[in-house]
Enzyme design. Sequence first.
Site, PDB file in Angstrom:
ATOM      1  N   HIS A   1       0.861  -1.189   0.000  1.00 35.30           N
ATOM      2  CA  HIS A   1       0.000   0.000   0.000  1.00 35.30           C
ATOM      3  C   HIS A   1       0.896   1.238   0.000  1.00 35.30           C
ATOM      4  CE1 HIS A   1      -3.227   2.770   1.160  1.00 35.30           C
ATOM      5  NE2 HIS A   1      -4.060   1.808   0.813  1.00 35.30           N
TER       6      HIS A   1
ATOM      7  N   ASP B   1      -7.880  -5.468  -0.099  1.00 30.21           N
ATOM      8  CA  ASP B   1      -8.313  -6.379  -1.173  1.00 30.21           C
ATOM      9  C   ASP B   1      -7.947  -7.828  -0.909  1.00 30.21           C
ATOM     10  OD1 ASP B   1      -7.617  -3.718  -3.374  1.00 30.21           O
ATOM     11  OD2 ASP B   1      -9.590  -4.540  -2.908  1.00 30.21           O
TER      12      ASP B   1
HETATM   13  C1  SDX Z   1      -6.251  -0.275  -3.089  1.00 32.09           C
HETATM   14  O1  SDX Z   1      -4.491   4.315  -2.197  1.00 32.09           O
HETATM   15  C2  SDX Z   1      -5.397   3.630  -1.594  1.00 32.09           C
HETATM   16  O2  SDX Z   1      -5.768   3.879  -0.420  1.00 32.09           O
HETATM   17  C3  SDX Z   1      -5.955   2.426  -2.404  1.00 32.09           C
HETATM   18  C4  SDX Z   1      -6.976   1.619  -1.629  1.00 32.09           C
HETATM   19  C5  SDX Z   1      -8.264   2.398  -1.407  1.00 32.09           C
HETATM   20  O3  SDX Z   1      -8.982   2.081  -0.449  1.00 32.09           O
HETATM   21  O4  SDX Z   1      -8.580   3.240  -2.298  1.00 32.09           O
HETATM   22  O5  SDX Z   1      -6.440   1.239  -0.364  1.00 32.09           O
HETATM   23  C6  SDX Z   1      -7.385   0.373  -2.402  1.00 32.09           C
HETATM   24  O6  SDX Z   1      -5.992   0.023  -4.231  1.00 32.09           O
HETATM   25  C7  SDX Z   1      -5.388  -1.247  -2.328  1.00 32.09           C
HETATM   26  C8  SDX Z   1      -4.199  -1.769  -3.173  1.00 32.09           C
HETATM   27  C9  SDX Z   1      -4.685  -2.888  -4.090  1.00 32.09           C
HETATM   28  N1  SDX Z   1      -3.636  -3.239  -5.052  1.00 32.09           N
HETATM   29  C10 SDX Z   1      -2.929  -4.401  -4.917  1.00 32.09           C
HETATM   30  O7  SDX Z   1      -3.069  -5.203  -4.005  1.00 32.09           O
HETATM   31  C11 SDX Z   1      -1.940  -4.649  -6.041  1.00 32.09           C
HETATM   32  C12 SDX Z   1      -0.574  -5.091  -5.471  1.00 32.09           C
HETATM   33  N2  SDX Z   1      -0.027  -3.976  -4.732  1.00 32.09           N
HETATM   34  C13 SDX Z   1       1.035  -3.212  -5.382  1.00 32.09           C
HETATM   35  O8  SDX Z   1       0.818  -3.011  -6.758  1.00 32.09           O
HETATM   36  C14 SDX Z   1       1.412  -1.967  -4.599  1.00 32.09           C
HETATM   37  O9  SDX Z   1       1.591  -2.346  -3.298  1.00 32.09           O
HETATM   38  C15 SDX Z   1       0.488  -0.758  -4.629  1.00 32.09           C
HETATM   39  C16 SDX Z   1       0.087  -0.384  -6.010  1.00 32.09           C
HETATM   40  C17 SDX Z   1      -0.728  -0.981  -3.785  1.00 32.09           C
HETATM   41  C18 SDX Z   1       1.304   0.389  -4.050  1.00 32.09           C
HETATM   42  O10 SDX Z   1       2.303   0.643  -4.987  1.00 32.09           O
HETATM   43  P1  SDX Z   1       3.539   1.552  -4.590  1.00 32.09           P
HETATM   44  O11 SDX Z   1       3.076   2.700  -3.779  1.00 32.09           O
HETATM   45  O12 SDX Z   1       4.331   1.829  -5.807  1.00 32.09           O
HETATM   46  O13 SDX Z   1       4.333   0.560  -3.642  1.00 32.09           O
HETATM   47  P2  SDX Z   1       5.574   0.974  -2.804  1.00 32.09           P
HETATM   48  O14 SDX Z   1       6.201   2.226  -3.326  1.00 32.09           O
HETATM   49  O15 SDX Z   1       5.155   0.953  -1.373  1.00 32.09           O
HETATM   50  O16 SDX Z   1       6.602  -0.243  -3.068  1.00 32.09           O
HETATM   51  C19 SDX Z   1       7.772  -0.316  -2.309  1.00 32.09           C
HETATM   52  C20 SDX Z   1       8.500  -1.557  -2.791  1.00 32.09           C
HETATM   53  C21 SDX Z   1       8.714  -1.580  -4.301  1.00 32.09           C
HETATM   54  O17 SDX Z   1       9.881  -2.357  -4.507  1.00 32.09           O
HETATM   55  P3  SDX Z   1      11.266  -1.546  -4.884  1.00 32.09           P
HETATM   56  O18 SDX Z   1      10.983  -0.804  -6.158  1.00 32.09           O
HETATM   57  O19 SDX Z   1      11.548  -0.658  -3.698  1.00 32.09           O
HETATM   58  O20 SDX Z   1      12.270  -2.678  -5.060  1.00 32.09           O
HETATM   59  O21 SDX Z   1       7.696  -2.714  -2.508  1.00 32.09           O
HETATM   60  C22 SDX Z   1       7.394  -3.402  -3.708  1.00 32.09           C
HETATM   61  C23 SDX Z   1       7.550  -2.382  -4.824  1.00 32.09           C
HETATM   62  O22 SDX Z   1       7.839  -3.044  -6.036  1.00 32.09           O
HETATM   63  N3  SDX Z   1       6.003  -3.852  -3.635  1.00 32.09           N
HETATM   64  C24 SDX Z   1       5.593  -5.083  -3.927  1.00 32.09           C
HETATM   65  C25 SDX Z   1       4.208  -5.088  -3.711  1.00 32.09           C
HETATM   66  N4  SDX Z   1       3.824  -3.867  -3.290  1.00 32.09           N
HETATM   67  C26 SDX Z   1       4.944  -3.097  -3.250  1.00 32.09           C
HETATM   68  N5  SDX Z   1       6.264  -6.176  -4.365  1.00 32.09           N
HETATM   69  C27 SDX Z   1       5.519  -7.297  -4.582  1.00 32.09           C
HETATM   70  N6  SDX Z   1       4.186  -7.366  -4.381  1.00 32.09           N
HETATM   71  C28 SDX Z   1       3.500  -6.297  -3.957  1.00 32.09           C
HETATM   72  N7  SDX Z   1       2.174  -6.368  -3.786  1.00 32.09           N
END
Ligand code: SDX
Length: 372
Positions: free
Chosen positions: A255, A308
């Site tokens: 998140h 989710d």
């Molecule tokens: C919702 O914004 C909101 O509040 C959204 C929401 C709402 O109520 O409206 O809460 C609803 O959208 C929840 C999220 C649902 N999406 C998913 O579950 C999809 C999987 N999650 C990821 O795509 C990701 O965690 C996001 C999109 C939710 C957040 O993306 P960010 O902000 O780019 O993640 P981050 O910057 O915190 O990541 C930090 C690191 C990164 O690695 P590095 O580049 O530092 O090496 O963590 C990694 C990311 O690649 N990472 C993950 C991951 N989430 C973050 N790696 C693997 N799996 C994951 N799920």
Amino acid sequence: MDIEFEVKYGLDGVAVAISSISCVDGEKGKLVYRGFEIEDLIQNSNFEETAYLIWFGSLPNENELDFLISMLSKKRELPNQIIEMMKLFPKNSHPMEVLRSVVSMLGMYSKKENSTFENAINLTAKIPTIIAYWYRIRNDLPLIKPKESLKHSENFLYMMFGKIPEHFNLFDKALILHEEQGMNASTFASTVTASTLSDIYSIITTAIGTLKGPLHGGANEKVLKMFDEIGSIENVEFYINNLIEKKEKIMGFGHRIYKTYDPRAKILKNWIKEIFINNNIKYFEIALKVEEIVVNKFKDKKIYPNVDFYSGILYNYFGIPKEFFTPIFAMARIVGWTAHAMEYCKNNRIFRPKAIYNGPKNLKYKEVKGVE
Ligand code: SDX
């Protein structure tokens, strides 16, 4: 290249508005709607009362709540022309495509003189009907008309299945969990549309299109697809390692704001554990194993389950197909989207950020074309 601007990819850490609607505390894992912690509202409130709170900033008295409930229940039915058009849609259309299209069409059937709030009520009342009607139409089942005597969430389940399942109150509370979450992607996108003073149907069409993405609201459907692909507890470790090796995002985890457990995921997980433990609810054992492995592998990145990850297990218990999970997210978030649109347009500016140009300069047509 312009040097005075720094690009904030994904607008990470950038505030674009001041809002009194909700507060999302990512470090403490806290979610507050208009000063009330989400756990307090889940314990004591319902969808309609919380919607009133989010829209108006205070809890309604009995008359105010009754009035809102009656307004919502009277506006549930869709125009006949739209129902007939829905029957012509390709049966394999995704429910989010149908919802996005029908919300857009509803703008042509709404009275232009309606206020933004009247249109917000109209959409909040009709979105459950669009979802339920599509479920019936695509399965060649007769439509079940809305019942004015039923509350918002009860009526939706009734229109879907013709009956109200046991533990339906948890569905109502799940809607509260999804009603509002600050400046998330779909709320931000729709607030940009609102900032141009566009109409509420265009604003919500923007929001639905944005929520559809698998990195946002579309994740809840993908989580259940992941559980189906894993198939058994024994396969979890191999499956997750494979995703990590392919550097694929694991659906339902991570998140932008919550760097600890998403409070909504915690609440959903506890419901499933406490209430359904005797029902041996499908997918829960696999989910617990996925969580254990993913949280352990990513502990340095503070990646935890988000809303989710567990929501689909509950919806699946109610017999709702996974393609309908994200539309249910929209059926709740319509409240936050419309609240932010109304709040932002009170005194804020049209959004117009910059892009730093790094393309070619000083090209001349004739020189490039090699002509005199
Ligand atoms: C919702 O914004 C909101 O509040 C959204 C929401 C709402 O109520 O409206 O809460 C609803 O959208 C929840 C999220 C649902 N999406 C998913 O579950 C999809 C999987 N999650 C990821 O795509 C990701 O965690 C996001 C999109 C939710 C957040 O993306 P960010 O902000 O780019 O993640 P981050 O910057 O915190 O990541 C930090 C690191 C990164 O690695 P590095 O580049 O530092 O090496 O963590 C990694 C990311 O690649 N990472 C993950 C991951 N989430 C973050 N790696 C693997 N799996 C994951 N799920």
